[in-house]
Design a protein around this motif. Structure first.
Motif, short mmCIF file in Angstrom:
data_model
loop_
_atom_site.label_atom_id
_atom_site.label_comp_id
_atom_site.label_asym_id
_atom_site.label_seq_id
_atom_site.Cartn_x
_atom_site.Cartn_y
_atom_site.Cartn_z
N GLY A 1 1.05 -1.42 -0.22
CA GLY A 1 0.15 0.15 0.33
C GLY A 1 0.88 1.25 0.17
O GLY A 1 0.09 2.39 0.46
N GLY A 2 1.82 1.51 -0.92
CA GLY A 2 2.87 2.66 -0.92
C GLY A 2 3.81 2.73 0.16
O GLY A 2 5.05 3.29 0.19
N GLY A 3 3.73 1.73 1.74
CA GLY A 3 4.23 1.35 2.40
C GLY A 3 4.23 2.71 3.20
O GLY A 3 3.94 3.99 2.82
N SER A 4 5.08 2.68 4.51
CA SER A 4 5.23 3.65 5.47
C SER A 4 6.72 3.66 5.95
O SER A 4 7.50 3.14 5.85
CB SER A 4 5.09 2.93 7.35
OG SER A 4 4.75 4.01 7.69
N PRO A 5 7.24 4.97 5.99
CA PRO A 5 8.09 5.16 5.72
C PRO A 5 9.33 4.57 6.71
O PRO A 5 10.38 4.31 7.58
CB PRO A 5 8.49 7.33 6.07
CG PRO A 5 7.79 7.44 5.63
CD PRO A 5 6.54 6.55 5.70
N ILE A 6 9.02 4.62 7.96
CA ILE A 6 8.77 4.23 9.60
C ILE A 6 9.05 2.84 9.50
O ILE A 6 9.94 2.35 9.92
CB ILE A 6 8.24 4.53 10.49
CG1 ILE A 6 8.80 3.89 12.26
CG2 ILE A 6 6.45 3.47 10.39
CD1 ILE A 6 9.68 4.52 12.68
N ALA A 7 8.21 1.85 8.55
CA ALA A 7 8.25 0.85 8.56
C ALA A 7 9.34 0.26 7.65
O ALA A 7 10.39 -0.43 7.81
CB ALA A 7 7.41 0.10 7.37
N ALA A 8 9.84 1.67 6.63
CA ALA A 8 11.07 1.69 6.47
C ALA A 8 12.65 0.85 6.74
O ALA A 8 13.73 0.81 7.25
CB ALA A 8 11.19 2.06 4.81
N ARG A 9 12.39 2.33 7.51
CA ARG A 9 13.80 3.25 8.61
C ARG A 9 13.59 1.52 8.98
O ARG A 9 14.45 1.03 9.30
CB ARG A 9 12.87 4.48 9.51
CG ARG A 9 14.77 4.70 9.82
CD ARG A 9 13.89 5.84 10.98
NE ARG A 9 15.67 6.60 11.63
CZ ARG A 9 15.49 6.94 12.53
NH1 ARG A 9 14.53 8.20 12.23
NH2 ARG A 9 16.47 7.46 12.95
N MET A 10 12.64 1.05 10.50
CA MET A 10 13.05 -0.14 11.54
C MET A 10 13.27 -0.98 10.39
O MET A 10 14.41 -1.58 10.83
CB MET A 10 11.47 -0.05 11.76
CG MET A 10 11.11 0.53 13.21
SD MET A 10 12.07 1.07 14.56
CE MET A 10 12.20 -1.12 14.97
N ALA A 11 12.73 -1.29 9.22
CA ALA A 11 13.81 -2.27 8.80
C ALA A 11 15.13 -2.34 8.79
O ALA A 11 16.70 -3.53 8.50
CB ALA A 11 12.89 -2.68 7.77
N ASP A 12 15.10 -1.10 8.07
CA ASP A 12 16.50 -0.97 7.66
C ASP A 12 17.40 -0.95 9.25
O ASP A 12 18.58 -1.90 9.27
CB ASP A 12 17.00 0.07 7.21
CG ASP A 12 18.48 1.16 7.06
OD1 ASP A 12 19.39 0.29 6.02
OD2 ASP A 12 18.94 1.63 7.88
N VAL A 13 17.21 -0.68 10.67
CA VAL A 13 17.89 -0.14 11.54
C VAL A 13 17.94 -2.16 11.73
O VAL A 13 18.72 -2.34 12.62
CB VAL A 13 16.88 0.61 12.07
CG1 VAL A 13 17.72 0.56 13.74
CG2 VAL A 13 17.23 1.47 11.58
N LEU A 14 17.04 -2.23 11.80
CA LEU A 14 17.06 -4.21 13.17
C LEU A 14 18.13 -4.78 11.55
O LEU A 14 18.75 -5.76 11.57
CB LEU A 14 15.65 -4.70 12.56
CG LEU A 14 14.70 -4.13 13.60
CD1 LEU A 14 13.07 -4.57 13.46
CD2 LEU A 14 15.01 -3.97 14.88
N GLY A 15 17.60 -4.70 10.43
CA GLY A 15 18.75 -5.36 8.76
C GLY A 15 20.43 -5.57 9.75
O GLY A 15 20.90 -5.70 9.48
#
Length: 878
Positions: free
Chosen positions: A595-609
């Motif tokens: 659904g176009g995604g969420s900036p905070i979801a993308a940031r958490m994915a990057d940080v946890l990765g």
């Protein structure tokens, strides 16, 4: 009569110079030995004002009832997060408590502890209790998961529920925007090695911590020895060293500072002593230069310095014998002695030089100097002593003892100047004086001032009168904190606490016969508009307990089982934690694509990765930084959900003992409304409370009452000094007009000094106000010299040797007083500033104004020569 007596004493010293010197040396050695074995200084500032005063007795009665709150060290602990502040306070409290009973009598937490951990929610309003429990219930999934596994692995599992919750529409990304941003930022900083600030309190409540949440307090009662210069220095250093050993340092996000009466007194003495050696050395060097300009003979200077040193040691020994121990004010006697006592040596020596020029014979010149300078020196010593002794009947004990020592020192300085000084001079045998000693070049100025006498007097009167309105703007700084250096830790911390009404130490305490009396009186005080808060032991029984407990029990029923301490389980391995982090990162990444995604979801994915790909050591550091705070917060939540009804009988003993005595007396604490830093507001507050509770005490009352006591003491001392000096002058001069000619310039100098204080923005305070009575003593000495010379028929006062003596005497006094101005201690510095200022006005009044005011002498001075009768008298004396 005085002239003959002094001349006889000088002659006796000249007949037996070695005996005089040996006797002086013996007295000096004895005085030094006495000072070494009896030297004591007390830094207990509570002893500076008489304990016989009513308000001091109320203070002492309260301190005796609750001794744990007097002479304490307040330990202020600031953390970058509430969890860090609380854990630091717990660690330091445990470590310091283990050192009781030495060097600490007791260690107390002003807030927190097991009782407040358990029942703290009950002290919130009902609405705040509801809001807090609702936030906990909303966080239940995260709390439960992490409670079962309080490691980085458990945190990763808890985070994996967030995308699932959003997908199930139980929440939106907007709900998680702020807490996830905070968490992502902290992890990112920790992985890259940057300092990080992370608070679970902020994460769970979605609100920034209040400043009060980041600060904790310990109250330490040290064992003090007031015989030491810094009685609490050892205890303070132990606290600081313990904090360092525990890692409670700024580089770990914690700042531990000390304030309270003990560190402030210790650091005040340290501030006074700071730079003392350098200032003293520079002062001595400057005085020596001035003495050289005045006396022009190394032998005479040596004799004056030795005489001054002997007088100082005798004064120090006499002072210790009279008062037992010096205080922070009376210790200034040495500066006053050097500044004023050197005047006698200069006056005698300059007079000797003048007589040596006239007579050439050494012994005859010394006796003549004693005869001609005897009366003015004796009157100056008597007037200066009277100025200092005027403090003796006052309640300002610190200055009273200073007056006793300094006044006695003036007598000693006079005696050494007419005994030891001439004995040294006759043995040193300084060369003759071929030139005149005075300033004959100023004779035209004398004549000009005489011709324009009326005009100069008129201009002076108009100028001084024009400045009188300035006196309405003269201020008195009643805040004793302003006399301390704000650069030292204790004062800086105190000023920091004063900014927050909740921590400002400006409350009033009242001791009542019983808790019932305390409740009744508290009810009356609460009605005062000047009061914001009233606390008694009964205040620790929360209101609306049934309603609050019902809310807490509901939350406990929902949260309790999921927050129970799990059975011992095996700690996840680093590989397991790494896999969980990758799984959580994958969940956020998938959510970001939908659904176009969420900036905070993308940031958490990057940080946890990136955390999953980091080194094991980096993950360990992240876990320690994040999970230690969670464990503390989880412990607090578990305790808070177990709240029970609070009654007076169930209050802990440490709280009960803080508010009631063993014999049943009870304490009331009252806080002011409005600005607690505004002196006018505190004055209204103290007045209003005292009207209802005359037995009240506390900082606002102590400040107001001590100000009244000090001001009253100086008015009393000033009046007494003026009366006693007037009587001395009348007995010696026998003419009311001559007494007025001596006093009017002195009063004029006092008025001009106060006018200049307004112009340069120098307020009066508890320390520098001492300059005004000192002005009377020093100023009248200069005036006496001129009046007596005028009575003898001197027609050219500015050109005379007297002006040389007065100017250089004033310069040495100014250097001694002025050295105080460079002190690091603001109170001492302001004292030096006002003393130097008053000396300048006094000198101007003596040298410039008084000759004009007196006008032509009654009898013209005869040519300076020694008559046959005078020669005979000198021969008989010798």
């Amino acid at each position: 009569m005085i002239e003959r007596m002094v001349a006889g004493i000088v002659a006796a010293a000249l007949r037996l110079p070695w005996l005089t010197i040996v006797l002086g040396a013996a007295l000096t050695v004895g005085a030094i030995s006495y000072v070494e074995s009896h030297f004591a200084i007390t830094t207990d500032t509570s002893q500076l004002i008489s304990s016989d005063l009513d308000w001091r007795q109320r203070e002492q009665q309260f301190d005796a009832a609750f001794p744990q709150h007097s002479d304490t060290i307040e330990v202020v602990i600031d953390g970058t997060t509430p969890e860090l502040a609380e854990s630091s306070a717990r660690k330091l409290y445990t470590a310091l408590s283990a050192k009781v009973p030495k060097p600490f009598e007791a260690v107390h937490r002003r807030e927190g502890g097991a009782f407040f951990d358990k029942n703290g929610l009950l002290y919130l309003s009902l609405e705040e209790v509801k809001q807090t429990t609702e936030n906990l219930i909303k966080a239940q999934p995260v709390l439960a998961t992490m409670a079962a596994d309080p490691t980085l692995n458990g945190l990763a599992k808890a985070l994996s529920f967030v995308p699932q919750g959003v997908e199930a529409e139980r929440a939106t990304w907007a709900d998680y925007e702020k807490p996830l941003s905070v968490l992502a930022g902290s992890i990112d900083d920790l992985v890259t090695g940057k300092p990080s600030v992370f608070s679970w309190d902020e994460l769970l409540t979605n609100e920034k911590p209040a400043s009060a949440d980041l600060r904790r307090f310990l109250e330490v009662k040290p064992i003090l020895d007031f015989g030491e210069l810094q009685p609490g220095a050892e205890a303070s250093e132990i606290i600081r060293e313990t904090a360092r050993q525990l890692g409670l340092t700024p580089d770990h996000g914690v700042r531990v500072r000390l304030t309270g009466s003990v560190p402030m007194a210790d650091e005040e003495f340290g501030t006074v002593a700071e730079g003392l050696v350098v200032n003293t050395a520079l002062t001595i060097a400057a005085v020596l230069v001035i003495l050289w300009l005045a006396l022009r003979s190394g032998r005479i200077i040596f004799a004056v310095i030795v005489s001054l040193f002997v007088g100082l040691t005798l004064t120090a020994a006499a002072g210790l014998a009279m008062v037992g121990a010096l205080n922070l004010i009376s210790v200034a006697f040495a500066v006053l002695f050097v500044g004023i006592g050197v005047d006698f040596g200069i006056q005698f020596s300059v007079r000797y030089r003048q007589e040596r020029h006239n007579l050439d014979a050494l012994r005859e010149a010394l006796v003549a100097a004693g005869r001609n300078a005897g009366k003015p020196l004796a009157l100056a010593a008597a007037a200066t002593t009277a100025g200092f002794y005027a403090f003796l009947p006052t309640a300002y004990r610190g200055v009273s003892e200073l007056g006793l020592i300094a006044g006695s020192g003036m007598i000693i300085a006079f005696l050494t100047s007419i005994t030891l000084l001439p004995a040294l001079l006759v043995l040193l045998n300084p060369p003759g004086e071929p030139d005149e000693v005075g300033y004959r070049a100023l004779a035209p100025v004398d004549r000009f001032m005489a011709r324009h006498r009326i005009a100069i007097l008129t201009v002076t009167a108009i100028s001084v009168a024009a400045g009188l309105p300035l006196l309405q703007r003269l201020t008195f700084d009643f805040n004793p904190i302003n006399l301390r250096s704000d650069k030292v830790e204790s004062v800086a911390t105190f000023n920091d606490l004063m900014k927050d009404p909740a921590t400002a130490p400006n409350t009033i305490d009242i001791l009542t016969p019983s808790l019932g009396d305390a409740k009744a009186l508290a009810a009356k005080i609460e009605q005062l508009p000047e009061v914001s808060r009233v606390v008694t032991l009964a205040s620790f029984v929360p209101d609306q307990q049934p309603e609050k407990l019902a809310v807490i029990r509901d939350a406990a029923n929902l949260l309790g089982p999921s927050l129970d301490t799990p059975d011992e389980r095996k700690r996840p391995t680093d590989e397991e934690t790494k896999a969980t982090l990758k799984e959580a990162a994958s969940g956020f990444a998938d959510a970001a694509k939908k659904g176009g995604g969420s900036p905070i979801a993308a940031r958490m994915a990057d940080v946890l990765g990136r955390l999953a790909d980091a080194t094991p050591d980096q993950r360990s550091k992240v876990e320690s930084a994040l999970m230690d705070g969670f464990k503390l917060r989880l412990t607090q939540i578990r305790a808070a959900l177990g709240a029970e009804p609070v009654t007076l009988e169930k209050l802990p003993q440490d709280i009960v003992s803080d508010w009631t005595t063993k014999d049943g007396r009870a304490r009331i604490q009252v806080a002011p409304a409005g600005d607690g830093n505004d002196n006018a507001n505190l004055r209204r507050f103290a007045t209003a409370v005292l009207a209802v509770a005359p037995g009240a005490t506390g900082v606002p009352i102590l400040i107001q009452e001590s100000a009244k006591t000090v001001v009253s003491a100086f008015i009393q001392a000033g009046a007494l000094a003026l009366i006693s000096i007037t009587l001395i002058l009348f007995v010696a001069l026998r003419r009311v007009s001559d007494v007025l000619l001596t006093l009017v310039p002195l009063l004029l100098a006092g008025v001009v000094t106060l006018e200049l204080c307004v112009l340069i923005g120098l307020p009066l305070n508890f320390a520098n106000i001492i300059a005004l009575p000192v002005l009377l003593g020093v100023g009248v000495a200069f005036k006496i010299y001129y009046v007596l010379a005028w009575r003898e028929g001197e027609t050219s006062l500015l050109a005379s040797a007297l002006t040389r003596a007065v100017i250089f005497s004033a310069m040495t006094t100014a250097v001694a007083f002025g050295s105080l101005f460079f002190s690091s201690h603001p109170g001492t510095s302001s004292m030096g500033e006002l003393l130097a200022l008053s000396l300048v006005t006094t000198l101007a009044a003596a040298v410039l104004f008084q000759p004009i005011l007196m006008g032509p002498p009654r009898n013209e001075k005869k040519p300076e020569q020694v008559s046959p009768a005078s020669s005979t008298e000198l021969s008989e004396s010798l």
